[in-house]
Motif scaffolding. Structure first.
Motif, PDB file in Angstrom:
ATOM      1  N   THR A  46       0.983  -1.246   0.003  1.00 49.64           N
ATOM      2  CA  THR A  46      -0.049  -0.009  -0.202  1.00 49.64           C
ATOM      3  C   THR A  46       0.891   1.207   0.038  1.00 49.64           C
ATOM      4  N   GLU A 211      -4.995   6.129  -0.713  1.00 47.94           N
ATOM      5  CA  GLU A 211      -4.077   5.102  -1.109  1.00 47.94           C
ATOM      6  C   GLU A 211      -4.099   4.385  -2.196  1.00 47.94           C
ATOM      7  N   THR A 213      -3.174   0.361  -3.705  1.00 49.80           N
ATOM      8  CA  THR A 213      -2.971  -0.887  -3.090  1.00 49.80           C
ATOM      9  C   THR A 213      -2.266  -1.417  -4.481  1.00 49.80           C
ATOM     10  N   ASP A 218      -7.952  -3.164  -0.523  1.00 50.95           N
ATOM     11  CA  ASP A 218      -8.120  -2.821   0.901  1.00 50.95           C
ATOM     12  C   ASP A 218      -9.542  -2.782   1.139  1.00 50.95           C
ATOM     13  N   THR A 220     -10.975  -2.679   4.145  1.00 47.09           N
ATOM     14  CA  THR A 220     -11.364  -1.617   5.346  1.00 47.09           C
ATOM     15  C   THR A 220     -11.836  -0.518   4.532  1.00 47.09           C
ATOM     16  N   LYS A 221     -11.859  -0.111   3.107  1.00 49.32           N
ATOM     17  CA  LYS A 221     -12.166   1.240   2.553  1.00 49.32           C
ATOM     18  C   LYS A 221     -13.450   1.146   1.954  1.00 49.32           C
TER      19      LYS A 221
END
Ligand code: NAG
Ligand code: NAG
Ligand code: NAG
Ligand code: NAG
Ligand code: NAG
Length: 382
Positions: A46, A211, A213, A218, A220-221
């Motif tokens: 990331t 961000e 990756t 990811d 969590t986003k």
């Protein structure tokens, strides 16, 4: 030779004004050499991104290091609208004086390959609207070690910027790392340690935490599931999806049900759309004798009243056959009325015949997955 579309067009936006590009030039360029990954990451990497904000979110850039030993001060825009890596260097001297520069004389693995020609951009970045092909960078083809996070690519082919038009010196980043849809360039080689895909979380400045990756997603986003759409068959290096229709403020029209091949470009700030030949069908097109920006930033083939709210939904078809929309909210498109005619609004849509590009104004409302391995793009609402 690889024909590359110099599409990392950085729209000028300041004080609510956007410039339109004049032309986009095709540029023949040298294909990258075969490079080797010294360390293949087992896990996704990331890269935190910084938002370049000038009245609106213009570009997102992150760290990239070059040389032996690695020079760690460089930053680049990760641009899905171009292919190669270009970075400011000490060869550029005072023309790049505001940017961190790679110093090839201080790298033991540096190889000079030769003149890389010039790239002409139809628009640059900064305060002045750019009209005409007056943004240029001159390049030297080179090879060296390039690192993004702990992904290290040896003998990577890239370009040093050895001269540039003054407008580029405003950029707070050193260069551009292309992320076109093909397997040969530096960026794709970086993602080959794991799944060959990358994901982007290009947030507005007010949200932060943007961000990139490489080699993963990811989760969590975003909430909910990613919706995937297949890239058209025999697609070229551009990231494109076919769109059957567009809705403006929830409405569509015959003009808007023309199939479009839409380019997704993380290096473009706003939206480019074809200009309707009929002024009466334009979205907020200037209708009075006031002077719009030249060229006018507005124009979109839609019949709506010239009020400011302009929400645009671009329809696509998911891999399971279901339709889905990607929506650009009004806040991205309306920059208020013209100073000398309050009945007409300016939008951040750049009128451009024959080309549809969705850039930051759309991408920052979705988590996006750029899947080279499976030839598809994924989106999830934030
Ligand atoms: C980027 O590199 C600079 C200079 O080495 C460093 O200070 C900074 O923390 C890095 N940023 C990120 C997000 O890794
Ligand atoms: C990236 O940003 C996250 C969240 O702010 C932070 O926890 C992490 O340390 C940063 N990574 C680097 C390499 O700077
Ligand atoms: C060149 O590299 C050396 C380490 O080999 C380092 O000490 C020096 O600061 C570098 N100089 C520049 C200008 O980057
Ligand atoms: C750099 O570009 C500028 C502006 O395009 C030009 O006037 C100048 O001659 C160039 N310098 C070199 C060394 O090529
Ligand atoms: C897409 O947006 C239009 C206009 O708001 C709406 O009518 C349509 O139902 C939406 N499609 C989907 C699949 O949500």
């Amino acid at each position: 030779m690889l024909p590359l579309l110099a599409l990392c067009l950085l729209s000028d936006v300041i004080g609510g004004q956007a410039a339109s590009p004049a032309t986009i030039q095709l540029q023949g360029r040298v294909a990258p050499h075969a490079a080797t990954l010294r360390r293949r990451a087992q896990n996704p990497v990331t890269v935190n991104l910084t938002d370049y904000f000038l009245g609106t979110d213009l570009q997102w850039f992150g760290n990239l290091s070059i040389g032996t030993p690695l020079q760690n001060t460089l930053t680049v825009v990760f641009d899905t609208g171009s292919s190669s890596l270009e970075v400011a260097s000490t060869l550029c001297g005072s023309a790049c004086s505001n940017q961190a520069q790679f110093d090839p004389s201080n790298s033991s693995t540096f190889i000079d390959i030769g003149d890389g020609g010039t790239i002409t951009f139809a628009t640059g970045i900064g305060v002045d609207p750019v009209v005409g092909n007056n943004y240029q960078i001159a390049l030297e083809g080179v090879s060296d070690t390039v690192a993004i996070g702990d992904l290290i690519l040896e003998d990577a082919f890239f370009y040093l910027i050895k001269n540039q038009t003054a407008g580029f010196s405003l950029d707070p980043f050193s260069g551009i790392q292309g992320a076109f849809l093909h397997r040969l360039h530096t960026f794709t080689a970086h993602s080959s340690g794991s799944t060959v895909l990358f994901s982007m979380y290009l947030t507005p400045l007010s949200v932060g935490g943007a961000e990139l990756t490489i080699g993963g997603i990811d989760t969590t986003k975003f909430r909910g599931d990613l919706i995937y759409a297949a890239l058209p068959a025999n697609t070229g290096p551009l990231w494109t999806l076919d769109s059957p229709q567009i809705f403006v403020n929830g409405k569509t029209s015959s003009t808007l049900t023309t199939k479009l091949n839409v380019i997704f470009d993380s290096g473009t700030s706003n939206v480019y759309a074809p200009v309707s030949s009929k002024p009466s069908t334009r979205l907020s097109a200037p209708t009075s004798s006031h002077t719009p920006l030249n060229p006018a930033p507005t124009a979109f083939p839609a019949r709506v009243s010239p009020t400011c709210p302009q929400r645009i939904s671009v329809a696509f078809t998911a891999q399971d056959g279901q339709p889905f929309n990607l929506t650009i909210p009004s806040s991205e498109l309306s920059v208020g009325p013209f100073e000398d005619d309050s009945s007409v609004c300016q939008t951040l849509i750049n009128a451009f015949d024959g080309l549809s590009v969705l850039g930051g104004s759309l991408l920052k409302h979705y988590y996006s997955v750029w899947d080279i391995e499976n030839q598809r793009m994924g989106f999830a609402a934030l």
